[in-house]
Write a protein that holds these residues in place. Structure first.
Motif, mmCIF file in Angstrom:
data_model
loop_
_atom_site.group_PDB
_atom_site.id
_atom_site.type_symbol
_atom_site.label_atom_id
_atom_site.label_comp_id
_atom_site.label_asym_id
_atom_site.label_seq_id
_atom_site.Cartn_x
_atom_site.Cartn_y
_atom_site.Cartn_z
ATOM 1 N N VAL A 76 0.838 -1.202 0.000
ATOM 2 C CA VAL A 76 0.000 0.000 0.000
ATOM 3 C C VAL A 76 0.869 1.247 0.000
ATOM 4 O O VAL A 76 1.803 1.361 0.802
ATOM 5 N N LEU A 77 0.555 2.177 -0.899
ATOM 6 C CA LEU A 77 1.225 3.479 -0.898
ATOM 7 C C LEU A 77 0.588 4.368 0.160
ATOM 8 O O LEU A 77 -0.642 4.432 0.271
ATOM 9 N N VAL A 78 1.428 5.065 0.933
ATOM 10 C CA VAL A 78 0.947 6.035 1.909
ATOM 11 C C VAL A 78 1.662 7.345 1.625
ATOM 12 O O VAL A 78 2.891 7.422 1.738
ATOM 13 N N GLY A 79 0.910 8.377 1.237
ATOM 14 C CA GLY A 79 1.537 9.644 0.893
ATOM 15 C C GLY A 79 0.992 10.780 1.723
ATOM 16 O O GLY A 79 -0.174 10.793 2.129
ATOM 17 N N ALA A 80 1.853 11.768 2.001
ATOM 18 C CA ALA A 80 1.455 12.975 2.719
ATOM 19 C C ALA A 80 1.879 14.195 1.918
ATOM 20 O O ALA A 80 2.940 14.189 1.296
ATOM 21 N N ASP A 81 1.026 15.233 1.912
ATOM 22 C CA ASP A 81 1.335 16.484 1.219
ATOM 23 C C ASP A 81 1.638 16.189 -0.254
ATOM 24 O O ASP A 81 0.831 15.574 -0.946
ATOM 25 N N SER A 82 2.808 16.581 -0.752
ATOM 26 C CA SER A 82 3.156 16.279 -2.145
ATOM 27 C C SER A 82 3.300 14.779 -2.359
ATOM 28 O O SER A 82 3.053 14.264 -3.453
ATOM 29 N N GLY A 83 3.697 14.047 -1.308
ATOM 30 C CA GLY A 83 3.769 12.595 -1.407
ATOM 31 C C GLY A 83 2.402 11.975 -1.602
ATOM 32 O O GLY A 83 2.268 10.943 -2.260
ATOM 33 N N ALA A 84 1.359 12.626 -1.050
ATOM 34 C CA ALA A 84 -0.009 12.162 -1.255
ATOM 35 C C ALA A 84 -0.418 12.344 -2.712
ATOM 36 O O ALA A 84 -1.056 11.474 -3.310
ATOM 37 N N ALA A 85 -0.052 13.492 -3.278
ATOM 38 C CA ALA A 85 -0.354 13.729 -4.696
ATOM 39 C C ALA A 85 0.395 12.726 -5.571
ATOM 40 O O ALA A 85 -0.161 12.190 -6.531
ATOM 41 N N LEU A 86 1.660 12.456 -5.227
ATOM 42 C CA LEU A 86 2.436 11.493 -6.001
ATOM 43 C C LEU A 86 1.828 10.094 -5.881
ATOM 44 O O LEU A 86 1.753 9.360 -6.871
ATOM 45 N N ALA A 87 1.385 9.722 -4.690
ATOM 46 C CA ALA A 87 0.742 8.418 -4.506
ATOM 47 C C ALA A 87 -0.502 8.308 -5.378
ATOM 48 O O ALA A 87 -0.751 7.266 -5.990
#
Length: 238
Positions: A76-87
């Motif tokens: 499972v991918l877990v992204g926050a902030d820009s990492g959320a957009a990348l996920a």
């Protein structure tokens, strides 16, 4: 690129793998508490650094983790902030089993002028405030870094998505966030009461982590996310 790892307790049986994509300015130090907590519940956690000027490197590393047979599924991918957009961008095109999108950053999200404003925007948690203040690798003003996308669609056909967003997020307002999430199929949205932008590391981090664990354990049962814990069917309903 150094991948940070948190593993299940010795002798435990791993439940699956979380691949964490941090946000702007963040380092692995920001996720030490999150990584330890989720790994204590036997989910292996791997954090992949994200350079917005070199997204190909992050994608390559994520792909390596996805094919690593020593890491158990579901992955499972877990992204926050820009990492959320990348996920959200990567989920439809990579063989992930699910996605957690937390405190997403969108094109046009609000920036900050001072360090004090950044801290207030990010978190109300005193522990996390101390962590980012003492982290030499943390990039202050990171929330002002522009995103390399003109738009983001939070949907991954056939893959369950958990969206977590703070109701008091001043960087990406709940209204903006909900407009992106919309009623996309397979997307489960949860608003964190009083939550700010760093929703994984805010004052309600325990409840947020518990919500993620419930999502993950449901995912273990199937992509339709059947309830692990539910209310009993009343005699009248029978």
């Amino acid at each position: 690129m150094t991948v940070t790892a948190w593993n299940e307790p010795a002798g435990g049986t791993p439940r699956g793998t979380l691949i964490v994509l941090p946000g702007r300015g963040e380092t692995a130090a920001s996720y030490e508490r999150f990584g330890r907590r989720l790994s204590a519940d036997a989910w292996r956690v791997r954090l992949v650094p994200v350079d917005l000027d070199d997204l190909d490197s992050a994608r390559v590393q994520v792909e390596k983790l996805l094919v690593d047979e020593s890491l158990p599924a579901p992955k499972v991918l877990v992204g926050a902030d820009s990492g959320a957009a990348l996920a959200a961008v990567l989920a439809p095109v990579l063989p992930v089993d699910g996605v957690v999108v937390a405190g997403i950053a969108l094109p046009g999200s609000t920036g900050v002028d001072t360090w004090e404003e950044e801290v207030e925007a990010r978190t109300a948690c005193p522990v996390h405030r101390r962590v980012i203040a003492e982290d030499d690798g943390f990039t202050r003003g990171g929330l002002n870094q522009p995103l390399p996308w003109t738009s983001v669609e939070v949907a991954a056909p056939g893959k369950p998505v958990l969206v977590l967003h703070g109701s008091s997020d001043p960087v990406t307002s709940p209204t903006e966030a909900l407009a992106v999430y919309g009623g996309a199929p397979g997307v489960r949205v949860r608003l964190v009461s009083g939550g700010r932008h760093d929703v994984l590391n805010d004052a309600s981090h325990r409840s947020v982590a518990a919500t993620i664990v419930l999502f993950l354990e449901s995912l273990k049962l199937g992509p339709e996310l059947p309830d692990v814990v539910s209310e009993p069917v009343s005699s009248a309903a029978r």
